[in-house]
Design a protein around this motif. Structure first.
Motif, PDB file in Angstrom:
ATOM      1  N   LYS A  14     -75.670 -27.887 -43.092  1.00  0.00           N
ATOM      2  CA  LYS A  14     -75.704 -27.486 -41.695  1.00  0.00           C
ATOM      3  C   LYS A  14     -76.194 -26.058 -41.504  1.00  0.00           C
ATOM      4  CE  LYS A  14     -71.968 -30.562 -40.386  1.00  0.00           C
ATOM      5  NZ  LYS A  14     -70.604 -30.645 -39.889  1.00  0.00           N
ATOM      6  N   THR A  15     -75.911 -25.183 -42.465  1.00  0.00           N
ATOM      7  CA  THR A  15     -76.272 -23.778 -42.282  1.00  0.00           C
ATOM      8  C   THR A  15     -77.232 -23.284 -43.352  1.00  0.00           C
ATOM      9  OG1 THR A  15     -74.356 -23.069 -43.563  1.00  0.00           O
ATOM     10  CG2 THR A  15     -74.070 -23.214 -41.177  1.00  0.00           C
ATOM     11  N   GLN A  16     -77.901 -24.216 -44.033  1.00  0.00           N
ATOM     12  CA  GLN A  16     -78.800 -23.799 -45.099  1.00  0.00           C
ATOM     13  C   GLN A  16     -79.975 -23.022 -44.524  1.00  0.00           C
ATOM     14  OE1 GLN A  16     -80.050 -27.090 -47.446  1.00  0.00           O
ATOM     15  NE2 GLN A  16     -78.149 -27.166 -48.573  1.00  0.00           N
ATOM     16  N   ALA A  17     -80.301 -21.957 -45.189  1.00  0.00           N
ATOM     17  CA  ALA A  17     -81.464 -21.161 -44.829  1.00  0.00           C
ATOM     18  C   ALA A  17     -82.311 -20.999 -46.075  1.00  0.00           C
ATOM     19  CB  ALA A  17     -81.029 -19.796 -44.298  1.00  0.00           C
ATOM     20  N   GLU A  41     -81.368 -28.473 -52.541  1.00  0.00           N
ATOM     21  CA  GLU A  41     -80.414 -29.540 -52.245  1.00  0.00           C
ATOM     22  C   GLU A  41     -78.982 -29.024 -52.204  1.00  0.00           C
ATOM     23  OE1 GLU A  41     -78.940 -33.451 -54.550  1.00  0.00           O
ATOM     24  OE2 GLU A  41     -81.101 -33.342 -54.167  1.00  0.00           O
ATOM     25  N   ARG A  42     -78.648 -28.136 -53.144  1.00  0.00           N
ATOM     26  CA  ARG A  42     -77.283 -27.586 -53.209  1.00  0.00           C
ATOM     27  C   ARG A  42     -77.208 -26.184 -52.621  1.00  0.00           C
ATOM     28  NH1 ARG A  42     -74.224 -29.554 -58.585  1.00  0.00           N
ATOM     29  NH2 ARG A  42     -72.818 -30.595 -57.178  1.00  0.00           N
ATOM     30  N   ASN A  43     -78.343 -25.620 -52.244  1.00  0.00           N
ATOM     31  CA  ASN A  43     -78.409 -24.270 -51.690  1.00  0.00           C
ATOM     32  C   ASN A  43     -77.800 -23.258 -52.657  1.00  0.00           C
ATOM     33  OD1 ASN A  43     -79.401 -22.655 -49.618  1.00  0.00           O
ATOM     34  ND2 ASN A  43     -77.392 -22.488 -48.662  1.00  0.00           N
ATOM     35  N   GLU A  44     -78.347 -23.254 -53.876  1.00  0.00           N
ATOM     36  CA  GLU A  44     -77.866 -22.384 -54.948  1.00  0.00           C
ATOM     37  C   GLU A  44     -79.052 -21.812 -55.721  1.00  0.00           C
ATOM     38  OE1 GLU A  44     -73.781 -24.610 -56.346  1.00  0.00           O
ATOM     39  OE2 GLU A  44     -75.673 -25.341 -57.182  1.00  0.00           O
ATOM     40  N   LEU A  45     -78.770 -20.713 -56.416  1.00  0.00           N
ATOM     41  CA  LEU A  45     -79.728 -20.159 -57.367  1.00  0.00           C
ATOM     42  C   LEU A  45     -79.203 -20.497 -58.755  1.00  0.00           C
ATOM     43  CD1 LEU A  45     -80.481 -16.683 -55.782  1.00  0.00           C
ATOM     44  CD2 LEU A  45     -81.879 -18.748 -55.710  1.00  0.00           C
ATOM     45  N   ILE A  46     -80.031 -21.150 -59.558  1.00  0.00           N
ATOM     46  CA  ILE A  46     -79.627 -21.657 -60.855  1.00  0.00           C
ATOM     47  C   ILE A  46     -80.143 -20.760 -61.967  1.00  0.00           C
ATOM     48  CG2 ILE A  46     -79.724 -23.638 -62.440  1.00  0.00           C
ATOM     49  CD1 ILE A  46     -78.364 -24.273 -59.753  1.00  0.00           C
ATOM     50  N   ILE A  56     -75.468 -19.673 -52.153  1.00  0.00           N
ATOM     51  CA  ILE A  56     -76.139 -18.926 -51.084  1.00  0.00           C
ATOM     52  C   ILE A  56     -75.359 -19.214 -49.824  1.00  0.00           C
ATOM     53  CG2 ILE A  56     -78.255 -18.647 -49.751  1.00  0.00           C
ATOM     54  CD1 ILE A  56     -79.747 -19.677 -52.275  1.00  0.00           C
ATOM     55  N   ARG A  57     -74.814 -18.168 -49.219  1.00  0.00           N
ATOM     56  CA  ARG A  57     -74.006 -18.318 -48.000  1.00  0.00           C
ATOM     57  C   ARG A  57     -74.671 -17.573 -46.856  1.00  0.00           C
ATOM     58  NH1 ARG A  57     -69.070 -16.826 -51.550  1.00  0.00           N
ATOM     59  NH2 ARG A  57     -68.715 -18.803 -52.600  1.00  0.00           N
ATOM     60  N   GLY A  59     -77.607 -17.610 -45.939  1.00  0.00           N
ATOM     61  CA  GLY A  59     -78.893 -17.074 -46.355  1.00  0.00           C
ATOM     62  C   GLY A  59     -78.806 -15.913 -47.332  1.00  0.00           C
ATOM     63  N   ILE A  60     -77.596 -15.574 -47.771  1.00  0.00           N
ATOM     64  CA  ILE A  60     -77.403 -14.435 -48.680  1.00  0.00           C
ATOM     65  C   ILE A  60     -76.958 -14.940 -50.051  1.00  0.00           C
ATOM     66  CG2 ILE A  60     -76.095 -12.312 -49.113  1.00  0.00           C
ATOM     67  CD1 ILE A  60     -75.728 -12.193 -46.020  1.00  0.00           C
ATOM     68  N   PRO A  61     -77.752 -14.686 -51.103  1.00  0.00           N
ATOM     69  CA  PRO A  61     -77.336 -15.085 -52.447  1.00  0.00           C
ATOM     70  C   PRO A  61     -76.112 -14.282 -52.894  1.00  0.00           C
ATOM     71  CG  PRO A  61     -79.685 -14.584 -52.392  1.00  0.00           C
ATOM     72  CD  PRO A  61     -79.094 -14.116 -51.104  1.00  0.00           C
ATOM     73  N   ILE A  62     -75.087 -14.971 -53.366  1.00  0.00           N
ATOM     74  CA  ILE A  62     -73.869 -14.332 -53.846  1.00  0.00           C
ATOM     75  C   ILE A  62     -74.016 -14.209 -55.362  1.00  0.00           C
ATOM     76  CG2 ILE A  62     -71.351 -14.400 -53.904  1.00  0.00           C
ATOM     77  CD1 ILE A  62     -72.622 -14.274 -51.054  1.00  0.00           C
ATOM     78  N   MET A  63     -74.441 -13.049 -55.820  1.00  0.00           N
ATOM     79  CA  MET A  63     -74.792 -12.838 -57.219  1.00  0.00           C
ATOM     80  C   MET A  63     -73.620 -12.263 -58.013  1.00  0.00           C
ATOM     81  SD  MET A  63     -77.727 -14.106 -57.041  1.00  0.00           S
ATOM     82  CE  MET A  63     -78.140 -13.858 -58.748  1.00  0.00           C
ATOM     83  N   LEU A  64     -72.469 -12.890 -57.877  1.00  0.00           N
ATOM     84  CA  LEU A  64     -71.269 -12.482 -58.593  1.00  0.00           C
ATOM     85  C   LEU A  64     -70.903 -13.582 -59.589  1.00  0.00           C
ATOM     86  CD1 LEU A  64     -69.179 -11.228 -55.548  1.00  0.00           C
ATOM     87  CD2 LEU A  64     -70.402  -9.827 -57.220  1.00  0.00           C
ATOM     88  N   ILE A  65     -70.730 -13.214 -60.836  1.00  0.00           N
ATOM     89  CA  ILE A  65     -70.416 -14.193 -61.871  1.00  0.00           C
ATOM     90  C   ILE A  65     -69.137 -14.957 -61.526  1.00  0.00           C
ATOM     91  CG2 ILE A  65     -69.817 -14.480 -64.318  1.00  0.00           C
ATOM     92  CD1 ILE A  65     -71.676 -11.992 -64.808  1.00  0.00           C
ATOM     93  N   ASP A  66     -68.154 -14.266 -60.962  1.00  0.00           N
ATOM     94  CA  ASP A  66     -66.893 -14.905 -60.599  1.00  0.00           C
ATOM     95  C   ASP A  66     -67.052 -15.944 -59.486  1.00  0.00           C
ATOM     96  OD1 ASP A  66     -65.603 -13.386 -62.481  1.00  0.00           O
ATOM     97  OD2 ASP A  66     -64.820 -11.930 -61.048  1.00  0.00           O
ATOM     98  N   GLU A  67     -68.118 -15.832 -58.691  1.00  0.00           N
ATOM     99  CA  GLU A  67     -68.362 -16.770 -57.594  1.00  0.00           C
ATOM    100  C   GLU A  67     -69.268 -17.925 -58.014  1.00  0.00           C
ATOM    101  OE1 GLU A  67     -67.318 -16.732 -54.241  1.00  0.00           O
ATOM    102  OE2 GLU A  67     -65.909 -15.178 -54.872  1.00  0.00           O
ATOM    103  N   ALA A  68     -69.864 -17.825 -59.196  1.00  0.00           N
ATOM    104  CA  ALA A  68     -70.810 -18.834 -59.661  1.00  0.00           C
ATOM    105  C   ALA A  68     -70.095 -20.099 -60.113  1.00  0.00           C
ATOM    106  CB  ALA A  68     -71.657 -18.279 -60.797  1.00  0.00           C
ATOM    107  N   ARG A  69     -70.807 -21.204 -59.986  1.00  0.00           N
ATOM    108  CA  ARG A  69     -70.314 -22.496 -60.437  1.00  0.00           C
ATOM    109  C   ARG A  69     -70.930 -22.783 -61.803  1.00  0.00           C
ATOM    110  NH1 ARG A  69     -72.608 -27.447 -60.474  1.00  0.00           N
ATOM    111  NH2 ARG A  69     -74.439 -26.735 -59.326  1.00  0.00           N
ATOM    112  N   ARG A  70     -70.091 -23.218 -62.738  1.00  0.00           N
ATOM    113  CA  ARG A  70     -70.611 -23.590 -64.053  1.00  0.00           C
ATOM    114  C   ARG A  70     -71.364 -24.895 -63.943  1.00  0.00           C
ATOM    115  NH1 ARG A  70     -67.142 -22.827 -69.321  1.00  0.00           N
ATOM    116  NH2 ARG A  70     -69.132 -23.558 -70.060  1.00  0.00           N
TER     117      ARG A  70
END
Length: 82
Positions: A14-17, A41-46, A56-57, A59-70
């Protein structure tokens, strides 16, 4: 005073940019310093090298290791790993 509501969840479509391609050229994985691939598709940076997906929330990439999904079945490797 305005209240903020979060009706749309990140990644629900719904809010993907789209991510600015110029931004993708300069962003690197904070763990490996390697390249990132945009997953629309997942609105992520891999980060294939690290086995992490950064959200990416709004439109802003969240570049924190603690916020990343394995990424499943992928060991996390740091800068010195082969």
């Amino acid at each position: 005073m305005s209240a903020s509501t979060h009706e749309d969840k990140p990644g629900d479509g719904k809010t993907q940019a789209r991510v600015d391609p110029k931004l993708l050229e300069i962003l690197v994985c904070p763990l490996t310093k390697g390249p990132l691939r945009y997953d629309s598709e997942r609105n992520e940076l891999i980060s294939e090298r690290a086995g992490l997906a950064y959200p990416i929330r709004d439109g802003i990439p969240i570049m924190l290791i603690d916020e990343a999904r394995r990424i499943d079945d992928h060991p996390i490797r740091g800068p010195g790993a082969a």
